[in-house]
Design a protein around this motif. Structure first.
Motif, PDB file in Angstrom:
ATOM      1  N   LYS A 128      -2.683   3.941  -3.203  1.00 31.18           N
ATOM      2  CA  LYS A 128      -2.894   2.472  -4.060  1.00 31.18           C
ATOM      3  C   LYS A 128      -2.035   1.453  -3.423  1.00 31.18           C
ATOM      4  CE  LYS A 128      -4.072   4.817  -8.066  1.00 31.18           C
ATOM      5  NZ  LYS A 128      -4.423   5.139  -9.632  1.00 31.18           N
TER       6      LYS A 128
ATOM      7  N   HIS B 236       0.976  -0.476   0.048  1.00 27.87           N
ATOM      8  CA  HIS B 236       0.265  -0.152  -0.163  1.00 27.87           C
ATOM      9  C   HIS B 236       0.735   1.259  -0.514  1.00 27.87           C
ATOM     10  CE1 HIS B 236      -2.110   3.019   1.483  1.00 27.87           C
ATOM     11  NE2 HIS B 236      -3.593   2.149   0.838  1.00 27.87           N
TER      12      HIS B 236
ATOM     13  N   CYS C 263       0.432   7.619  -3.241  1.00 27.21           N
ATOM     14  CA  CYS C 263      -0.977   7.491  -4.469  1.00 27.21           C
ATOM     15  C   CYS C 263      -1.741   6.744  -3.485  1.00 27.21           C
ATOM     16  CB  CYS C 263      -0.479   6.833  -5.433  1.00 27.21           C
ATOM     17  SG  CYS C 263       0.147   5.186  -5.316  1.00 27.21           S
TER      18      CYS C 263
ATOM     19  N   GLU D  14      -0.633  -2.280  -4.852  1.00 30.83           N
ATOM     20  CA  GLU D  14      -0.225  -2.312  -6.300  1.00 30.83           C
ATOM     21  C   GLU D  14       0.913  -2.894  -5.414  1.00 30.83           C
ATOM     22  OE1 GLU D  14      -0.908  -0.460  -8.448  1.00 30.83           O
ATOM     23  OE2 GLU D  14      -1.476   1.400  -8.635  1.00 30.83           O
TER      24      GLU D  14
END
Length: 60
Positions: A11, A5, A9, A13
Motif C-alpha cells: 500500500k 509504497h 503490505c 501510505e
C-alpha cells in the motif's frame, strides 16, 4: 511527512515523523528508516546523492 509504497503490505501510505526510527547519512544519500502503518520496518534513500544516482543519461 512523506508518502511511501510499502513492500510488505503493498500500500501507498503517508509516513509521519513519529514513525521515523532513524536517519543515516551515507555516500548514497540519506537512509531514512521508519515503521509502516502495517508494522513492517521500511527504509527509503533520499537526498542530493540519491537524486544524482537516479539520473539517467541517454545516448543519441
Amino acid at each position: 511527512m512523506f508518502d511511501h509504497h510499502c513492500t510488505s503490505c503493498d500500500k501507498r501510505e503517508l509516513i509521519f515523523p513519529s514513525q521515523v526510527t532513524s536517519m543515516t547519512n551515507t555516500d548514497h544519500g540519506i537512509v531514512v528508516a521508519f515503521t509502516c502503518w502495517c508494522g513492517a520496518d521500511q527504509t527509503m534513500t533520499t537526498g542530493r546523492a540519491a537524486a544524482q544516482a537516479r539520473e539517467v543519461t541517454l545516448a543519441a
